[in-house]
Design a protein around this motif. Sequence first.
Motif, PDB file in Angstrom:
ATOM      1  N   GLN A   1       0.836  -1.206   0.000  1.00  0.00           N
ATOM      2  CA  GLN A   1       0.000   0.000   0.000  1.00  0.00           C
ATOM      3  C   GLN A   1       0.864   1.246   0.000  1.00  0.00           C
ATOM      4  O   GLN A   1       0.611   2.201  -0.727  1.00  0.00           O
ATOM      5  CB  GLN A   1      -0.914   0.007   1.229  1.00  0.00           C
ATOM      6  CG  GLN A   1      -2.236  -0.712   0.978  1.00  0.00           C
ATOM      7  CD  GLN A   1      -2.996  -0.960   2.268  1.00  0.00           C
ATOM      8  OE1 GLN A   1      -2.731  -0.311   3.286  1.00  0.00           O
ATOM      9  NE2 GLN A   1      -3.937  -1.888   2.226  1.00  0.00           N
ATOM     10  N   ARG A   2       1.909   1.206   0.837  1.00  0.00           N
ATOM     11  CA  ARG A   2       2.791   2.372   0.924  1.00  0.00           C
ATOM     12  C   ARG A   2       3.515   2.599  -0.408  1.00  0.00           C
ATOM     13  O   ARG A   2       3.697   3.725  -0.834  1.00  0.00           O
ATOM     14  CB  ARG A   2       3.778   2.220   2.076  1.00  0.00           C
ATOM     15  CG  ARG A   2       3.834   3.481   2.935  1.00  0.00           C
ATOM     16  CD  ARG A   2       4.630   3.292   4.209  1.00  0.00           C
ATOM     17  NE  ARG A   2       3.965   2.423   5.159  1.00  0.00           N
ATOM     18  CZ  ARG A   2       4.612   1.627   6.018  1.00  0.00           C
ATOM     19  NH1 ARG A   2       5.929   1.589   6.014  1.00  0.00           N
ATOM     20  NH2 ARG A   2       3.946   0.891   6.870  1.00  0.00           N
ATOM     21  N   ILE A   3       3.903   1.525  -1.052  1.00  0.00           N
ATOM     22  CA  ILE A   3       4.575   1.651  -2.350  1.00  0.00           C
ATOM     23  C   ILE A   3       3.630   2.297  -3.364  1.00  0.00           C
ATOM     24  O   ILE A   3       4.013   3.195  -4.110  1.00  0.00           O
ATOM     25  CB  ILE A   3       5.063   0.272  -2.866  1.00  0.00           C
ATOM     26  CG1 ILE A   3       6.219  -0.225  -1.991  1.00  0.00           C
ATOM     27  CG2 ILE A   3       5.517   0.363  -4.322  1.00  0.00           C
ATOM     28  CD1 ILE A   3       6.705  -1.624  -2.330  1.00  0.00           C
ATOM     29  N   ASP A   4       2.368   1.869  -3.343  1.00  0.00           N
ATOM     30  CA  ASP A   4       1.356   2.436  -4.237  1.00  0.00           C
ATOM     31  C   ASP A   4       1.291   3.951  -4.096  1.00  0.00           C
ATOM     32  O   ASP A   4       1.297   4.692  -5.082  1.00  0.00           O
ATOM     33  CB  ASP A   4      -0.027   1.855  -3.890  1.00  0.00           C
ATOM     34  CG  ASP A   4      -0.387   0.729  -4.834  1.00  0.00           C
ATOM     35  OD1 ASP A   4       0.306   0.610  -5.873  1.00  0.00           O
ATOM     36  OD2 ASP A   4      -1.330  -0.023  -4.545  1.00  0.00           O
ATOM     37  N   THR A   5       1.228   4.394  -2.831  1.00  0.00           N
ATOM     38  CA  THR A   5       1.148   5.826  -2.553  1.00  0.00           C
ATOM     39  C   THR A   5       2.413   6.530  -3.031  1.00  0.00           C
ATOM     40  O   THR A   5       2.339   7.561  -3.697  1.00  0.00           O
ATOM     41  CB  THR A   5       0.978   6.064  -1.028  1.00  0.00           C
ATOM     42  OG1 THR A   5       0.008   5.148  -0.545  1.00  0.00           O
ATOM     43  CG2 THR A   5       0.568   7.481  -0.732  1.00  0.00           C
ATOM     44  N   SER A   6       3.573   5.939  -2.694  1.00  0.00           N
ATOM     45  CA  SER A   6       4.847   6.575  -3.058  1.00  0.00           C
ATOM     46  C   SER A   6       4.999   6.674  -4.570  1.00  0.00           C
ATOM     47  O   SER A   6       5.556   7.641  -5.085  1.00  0.00           O
ATOM     48  CB  SER A   6       6.029   5.783  -2.508  1.00  0.00           C
ATOM     49  OG  SER A   6       5.892   5.614  -1.126  1.00  0.00           O
ATOM     50  N   LEU A   7       4.502   5.678  -5.282  1.00  0.00           N
ATOM     51  CA  LEU A   7       4.683   5.656  -6.743  1.00  0.00           C
ATOM     52  C   LEU A   7       4.023   6.853  -7.417  1.00  0.00           C
ATOM     53  O   LEU A   7       4.522   7.360  -8.420  1.00  0.00           O
ATOM     54  CB  LEU A   7       4.104   4.356  -7.321  1.00  0.00           C
ATOM     55  CG  LEU A   7       5.048   3.155  -7.339  1.00  0.00           C
ATOM     56  CD1 LEU A   7       4.326   1.898  -7.771  1.00  0.00           C
ATOM     57  CD2 LEU A   7       6.252   3.429  -8.261  1.00  0.00           C
ATOM     58  N   LYS A   8       2.931   7.327  -6.810  1.00  0.00           N
ATOM     59  CA  LYS A   8       2.190   8.437  -7.425  1.00  0.00           C
ATOM     60  C   LYS A   8       3.050   9.687  -7.572  1.00  0.00           C
ATOM     61  O   LYS A   8       3.039  10.325  -8.616  1.00  0.00           O
ATOM     62  CB  LYS A   8       0.921   8.742  -6.617  1.00  0.00           C
ATOM     63  CG  LYS A   8      -0.134   7.670  -6.873  1.00  0.00           C
ATOM     64  CD  LYS A   8      -1.387   7.903  -6.074  1.00  0.00           C
ATOM     65  CE  LYS A   8      -2.289   6.681  -6.172  1.00  0.00           C
ATOM     66  NZ  LYS A   8      -2.811   6.267  -4.872  1.00  0.00           N
TER      67      LYS A   8
ATOM     68  N   LEU B   1      11.183   1.246  -6.488  1.00  0.00           N
ATOM     69  CA  LEU B   1       9.864   0.941  -5.916  1.00  0.00           C
ATOM     70  C   LEU B   1       9.170  -0.172  -6.698  1.00  0.00           C
ATOM     71  O   LEU B   1       8.580  -1.092  -6.128  1.00  0.00           O
ATOM     72  CB  LEU B   1       8.986   2.201  -5.905  1.00  0.00           C
ATOM     73  CG  LEU B   1       9.333   3.242  -4.833  1.00  0.00           C
ATOM     74  CD1 LEU B   1       8.595   4.540  -5.094  1.00  0.00           C
ATOM     75  CD2 LEU B   1       8.997   2.706  -3.444  1.00  0.00           C
ATOM     76  N   LEU B   2       9.270  -0.080  -8.031  1.00  0.00           N
ATOM     77  CA  LEU B   2       8.617  -1.098  -8.868  1.00  0.00           C
ATOM     78  C   LEU B   2       9.238  -2.473  -8.650  1.00  0.00           C
ATOM     79  O   LEU B   2       8.541  -3.483  -8.625  1.00  0.00           O
ATOM     80  CB  LEU B   2       8.709  -0.702 -10.350  1.00  0.00           C
ATOM     81  CG  LEU B   2       7.783   0.444 -10.756  1.00  0.00           C
ATOM     82  CD1 LEU B   2       8.090   0.916 -12.173  1.00  0.00           C
ATOM     83  CD2 LEU B   2       6.314   0.044 -10.628  1.00  0.00           C
ATOM     84  N   GLN B   3      10.568  -2.449  -8.465  1.00  0.00           N
ATOM     85  CA  GLN B   3      11.269  -3.707  -8.229  1.00  0.00           C
ATOM     86  C   GLN B   3      10.813  -4.348  -6.910  1.00  0.00           C
ATOM     87  O   GLN B   3      10.585  -5.552  -6.833  1.00  0.00           O
ATOM     88  CB  GLN B   3      12.770  -3.449  -8.148  1.00  0.00           C
ATOM     89  CG  GLN B   3      13.577  -4.375  -9.020  1.00  0.00           C
ATOM     90  CD  GLN B   3      14.902  -3.739  -9.398  1.00  0.00           C
ATOM     91  OE1 GLN B   3      15.451  -2.930  -8.646  1.00  0.00           O
ATOM     92  NE2 GLN B   3      15.414  -4.094 -10.557  1.00  0.00           N
ATOM     93  N   GLU B   4      10.702  -3.500  -5.896  1.00  0.00           N
ATOM     94  CA  GLU B   4      10.270  -3.997  -4.585  1.00  0.00           C
ATOM     95  C   GLU B   4       8.840  -4.526  -4.660  1.00  0.00           C
ATOM     96  O   GLU B   4       8.511  -5.572  -4.089  1.00  0.00           O
ATOM     97  CB  GLU B   4      10.360  -2.866  -3.553  1.00  0.00           C
ATOM     98  CG  GLU B   4      10.234  -3.359  -2.131  1.00  0.00           C
ATOM     99  CD  GLU B   4      10.294  -2.220  -1.102  1.00  0.00           C
ATOM    100  OE1 GLU B   4      10.591  -1.072  -1.503  1.00  0.00           O
ATOM    101  OE2 GLU B   4      10.020  -2.490   0.068  1.00  0.00           O
ATOM    102  N   GLN B   5       8.004  -3.796  -5.412  1.00  0.00           N
ATOM    103  CA  GLN B   5       6.618  -4.197  -5.586  1.00  0.00           C
ATOM    104  C   GLN B   5       6.535  -5.588  -6.229  1.00  0.00           C
ATOM    105  O   GLN B   5       5.760  -6.446  -5.808  1.00  0.00           O
ATOM    106  CB  GLN B   5       5.920  -3.173  -6.480  1.00  0.00           C
ATOM    107  CG  GLN B   5       4.427  -3.317  -6.559  1.00  0.00           C
ATOM    108  CD  GLN B   5       3.835  -2.273  -7.481  1.00  0.00           C
ATOM    109  OE1 GLN B   5       4.327  -2.062  -8.592  1.00  0.00           O
ATOM    110  NE2 GLN B   5       2.800  -1.595  -7.031  1.00  0.00           N
ATOM    111  N   LEU B   6       7.390  -5.782  -7.219  1.00  0.00           N
ATOM    112  CA  LEU B   6       7.425  -7.059  -7.932  1.00  0.00           C
ATOM    113  C   LEU B   6       7.824  -8.199  -6.999  1.00  0.00           C
ATOM    114  O   LEU B   6       7.194  -9.254  -6.960  1.00  0.00           O
ATOM    115  CB  LEU B   6       8.435  -6.949  -9.082  1.00  0.00           C
ATOM    116  CG  LEU B   6       8.296  -7.958 -10.208  1.00  0.00           C
ATOM    117  CD1 LEU B   6       7.030  -7.661 -11.000  1.00  0.00           C
ATOM    118  CD2 LEU B   6       9.521  -7.892 -11.121  1.00  0.00           C
TER     119      LEU B   6
END
Length: 362
Positions: A139-146, A156-161
Motif C-alpha cells: 500500500q505504501r509503495i502504491d502511494t509513493s509511486l504516485k 519501488l517497482l522492483q520492490e513491488q514485484l
Amino acid sequence: MVDIGIIGLAKSGKTTVFSALTGGKKGTGGAVVNVGVVKVPDNRLNILADIFHPRKVVSAEVTYHDIEASAQVALKEKGISGQLLAQLSNVDALINVVRAFSDDSIPHMEGSLDVGRDIATIDLELAFSDLAIIERRLQRIDTSLKGAKQTEKQALLQEQLMLGKFKTELENNVPIRELQLSPAEFRAVANYQFLTAKPLLILVNIGEDQLSQVISIENDQKSQYVRPQCSLIALCGELEMELAQLDENAASGFQAEFGIQESGLGRAIKQSYGLLGLISFLTVGSDEVRAWTIRNGTNALKAASKIHSDIERGFIRAEVISYQNLMDCGSLSESRKKGLLRLEGKDYIVQDGDVINFLFNV
Ligand SMILES: Nc1nc2c(ncn2[C@@H]2O[C@H](COP(=O)(O)OP(=O)(O)OP(=O)(O)O)[C@@H](O)[C@H]2O)c(=O)[nH]1
Ligand SMILES: [Mg+2]
C-alpha cells in the motif's frame, strides 16, 4: 549472539523445553517471554586454554526466548501483536514445539492430538504475519509511486514485484525460507525480518510412554515434515527437563535406564546450529580464549563487527590460521615460522574453527 524463539500452540510444552535447554531452571511463571542464555559446548576452547593460559574462557552463547501461547493468540485474527512481533522478528531461528504427549489432565486446545495439523496451524500463523507486513508495504509503495521521480520509481517497482512474488508464494503455503532468492532479495528479506524466512526446527514433544519408539517416531515424522531450512526432532520435554536438573552422573544413569543414547537436548542444540548454518571462529590471547558465532558464509569484515564495531571500521587485515594447523604447530610463533599464519582481507570467508587476530586502526 544467536537468538532462537520457541513458539507453538498452548500447552505444547514450550516452557518445559525452554527449562530443559537453559539448565532446568523453572521459567518465571506469568512472564510473556522467558529469556535464557545457553553456552555452546566446544572442546576446542579447552584445548586452546591449555596452550594460552588465558584469564578467562568465553563460550559462544545462544539465547532462547520462550514465548507464551497466550501472547501468540493475537496471531489468529489480526496478526501478531506489536510486542510479540518485535520479539519474534529479532530472532535468527524458530523452534516450533508440537505436542505429541497424551495427558488427559492437560486438554489440547484443538481437542485432539494431531502433529500435522498443529504444524500447519503455526505455519499459517507465521504466513499471516508476513502477509500483513507485505500488504502494508505494498500500500505504501502504491502511494509513493504516485509522486515518485523517475529515478525512485525503478526501485519501488522492483520492490513491488518482489513482494508480489512473496505474496503469491505465501498464499500457496510456500514459506519464504523455501524460495530461491537473488542476493538483492536476500538482503531485502533480512530487512523485513519475515517470520517464514527464518529457519525452523520442529520439536515434537513426545510422552514418556513413547520413549522406546522415539527413533521410529522421529524418522516417520521427518519423512513427512522436513522441508528446505526446516528440520525435525522428537524428544520428551518433561524427561529432558528432569535430566537437566540432575548432575552428570545421575543423568547418565537415568538415561541408561530409559535406553537413551544421547540427550535429546544435546541433539536439539546441535540441530538448531546445523539448521542455522552456524559456525564459530576463535580468538586467543593471554586475556581470553573465546568462541564467536557467525553464519557460514560470513566475511572477515562482518566477523570483525561481531567483536566490536571499531574493529570493523578500522579493519586492516585478518591474521588467520585454522584450528587444526595451529594444533599441528603447537604455537602461534611456530605457525608463523611455517608460514601457516595467513593475512586475509575484508572479503575472506571465515571458516569454522579459524583462529583470528584482527589488525585494525581507529
Ligand atoms: N506427560 C508429559 N507432560 C508434559 C510434557 N511436556 C510438557 N508437559 C506438561 O504439559 C503442561 C504444559 O507444559 P508447558 O511447558 O507449560 O507448556 P507451554 O507450551 O509452555 O504452555 P503455555 O505457555 O501455557 O502455552 C505442563 O503441565 C507440563 O508438565 C511431556 O513431555 N510429557
Ligand atoms: Mg509456557
